[in-house]
Design an enzyme around this catalytic site. Structure first.
Site, PDB file in Angstrom:
ATOM      1  CB  SER A   1      -0.793   0.127   1.373  1.00  0.00           C
ATOM      2  OG  SER A   1      -1.629  -0.791   1.105  1.00  0.00           O
ATOM      3  CD  GLU A   2       2.986   2.684  -3.737  1.00  0.00           C
ATOM      4  OE1 GLU A   2       2.886   4.734  -4.323  1.00  0.00           O
ATOM      5  OE2 GLU A   2       4.424   2.303  -4.116  1.00  0.00           O
TER       6      GLU A   2
ATOM      7  CB  ALA B   1      -1.523   3.318  -4.447  1.00  0.00           C
TER       8      ALA B   1
ATOM      9  CB  SER C   1      -8.782  -0.561  -2.698  1.00  0.00           C
ATOM     10  OG  SER C   1      -9.569  -0.373  -1.689  1.00  0.00           O
TER      11      SER C   1
ATOM     12  CD  GLU D   1      -2.971 -11.316   1.169  1.00  0.00           C
ATOM     13  OE1 GLU D   1      -3.702  -9.922   1.493  1.00  0.00           O
ATOM     14  OE2 GLU D   1      -2.428 -11.171  -0.226  1.00  0.00           O
TER      15      GLU D   1
ATOM     16  NE  ARG E   1     -24.395  -7.194  34.995  1.00  0.00           N
ATOM     17  CZ  ARG E   1     -23.898  -6.139  35.823  1.00  0.00           C
ATOM     18  NH1 ARG E   1     -23.821  -6.335  37.388  1.00  0.00           N
ATOM     19  NH2 ARG E   1     -24.321  -5.123  35.866  1.00  0.00           N
TER      20      ARG E   1
ATOM     21  CD  GLN F   1     -25.588  -3.005  23.343  1.00  0.00           C
ATOM     22  OE1 GLN F   1     -24.808  -2.237  22.931  1.00  0.00           O
ATOM     23  NE2 GLN F   1     -26.642  -2.578  23.881  1.00  0.00           N
TER      24      GLN F   1
ATOM     25  CB  THR G   1     -11.716  -3.211   1.872  1.00  0.00           C
ATOM     26  OG1 THR G   1     -12.169  -2.453   0.577  1.00  0.00           O
ATOM     27  CG2 THR G   1     -10.211  -2.279   1.863  1.00  0.00           C
TER      28      THR G   1
END
Length: 379
Positions: A126-127, A130, A132, A240, A266, A336, A365
């Site tokens: 990544s840059e 640049a 995705s 990956e 709880r 939550q 992504t």
């Protein structure tokens, strides 16, 4: 449900037993991570390396375990589920696979021997302009006498501040299309002309900017073929995305188990909060999603083992998408259901949530994953 061989079951139990012994309490984890400030413990990782786990998917001829993708996923799932602080393991295994495929014999042996011993690696694509669109990268490597001179900036490089070396993707030719003229380079982290600058994030110090100023590397630093970097990158997507998915599966399971224990204990209105239908149904949904994710992870892992040279863009994107969305939903909902305690650092819920949210961004992504999946159906 997912079925393992007796050997695989024993391996999963061995990883769990190790983690319970070494990092089974908050105090033990804090002692290894500067009270939680560090995502990776080199001490712990090298202990795992002594057991052969750091080189789980490195071929035996290079000193590794020579295991397949299924065993790799078992290790990652169990290590993350048991909260082992080995944040460098994902980038290291991803990068090691590229060296195994494309580096020449000398460089391959050097780097993979380090991986087996517990060295950490980084990969830098990544840059600032640049992300995705990796093909838009402009960091350039110019051919000079005896090697290459690198200039430019990279960003979001995981673990570069403590990695042994960085696998850099740089532009070596501008005459063709944007996916042409890219080359991979082996850059030791202490190379003159490289400056590593940390980026503060929600998760602490995990990623870095890299600045290259007349940074020289020899011809032997080329990993694979000059100008063939894009094809090489694409060939590693199965591994990956499986790595990322297995880790997030482990994180989702940890969040589920922690949430379940909390809501059983709880009490409000005179009974455990987990006995209320609103929470019981939510946990039922998460249990189902995690089970589905686990089936998908190991189905893709087995397919990748059976067909190691086959590109599986649909399956690889599906498994990354499913696992990261599952972990994100589980951790946010877990916070939550735990109420204010989920927000308190006394518990791990807030840390798990931070680790899950970023997973839908890195490694491509989830919007990109959906786009890839859609294109495989001709859309």
């Amino acid at each position: 449900m997912v079925e393992f061989t007796p050997e695989q079951q024993a391996f999963a139990q061995a990883v769990t037993d190790f983690c319970e012994r070494e990092v089974g309490t908050r105090a033990k984890r804090d002692a290894l991570t500067n009270n939680g400030a560090d995502a990776h413990s080199d001490v712990l990782y090298r202990k795992m390396a002594e057991l052969g786990w750091a080189g789980i998917n490195v071929a035996e001829e290079f000193g590794g375990a020579g295991a397949g993708n299924v065993e790799m996923c078992i290790f990652l799932e169990e290590a993350v589920r048991n909260q082992a602080p080995i944040g460098a393991v994902g980038p290291t295994l991803i990068t090691a696979a590229a060296y195994a495929k494309f580096a020449d014999d000398d460089l391959r042996r050097e780097v993979l021997a380090g991986v087996v011993a517990g060295d950490s690696l980084s990969i830098s694509m990544s840059e600032p302009e640049a992300g995705s669109d990796v093909g838009a990268l402009t960091c350039r490597a110019e051919k000079v006498d005896g090697g290459w001179k690198i200039n430019g900036q990279k960003t979001w490089c995981s673990n570069a501040h403590f990695s042994k070396s960085i696998l850099l993707i740089a532009r070596t030719d501008r005459s063709g299309g944007k996916h042409e003229g890219l080359t991979q380079f082996h850059v030791p982290a202490d190379t003159p002309g490289l400056r590593i600058s940390g980026i503060d994030t929600l998760g602490g110090r995990e990623v870095n900017d890299l600045y290259f100023t007349d940074c020289f590397v020899p011809d032997s630093a080329v990993v694979g073929k000059v100008d063939d970097g894009w094809r090489q990158l694409m060939s590693g997507l199965n591994t990956e995305r499986l790595i990322l998915a297995a880790m997030q599966l482990g994180l989702a399971r940890r969040s589920f188990d922690d949430t379940l224990a909390f809501i059983k204990d709880r009490k409000q209105f005179g009974r455990p909060v987990g006995s209320f239908q609103a929470l019981r149904h939510r946990m039922a949904d998460h249990a189902t999603e995690i089970a589905c994710t686990r089936e998908l992870v190991y189905s893709v892992a087995r397919a990748a083992d059976a067909h190691p040279e086959k590109m599986m863009p649909r399956e690889a994107s599906m498994v990354k998408l499913k696992a990261t969305e599952t972990s994100k939903a589980m951790t946010i909902d877990g916070m939550q259901m735990m109420g204010g305690y989920g927000y308190a650092k006394e518990f791990d819920a807030e840390r798990l949530m931070r680790g899950a949210i970023i997973s839908t961004v890195f490694g491509g992504t989830n919007e990109i994953q959906r786009d890839i999946i859609g294109k495989t159906y001709g859309l």
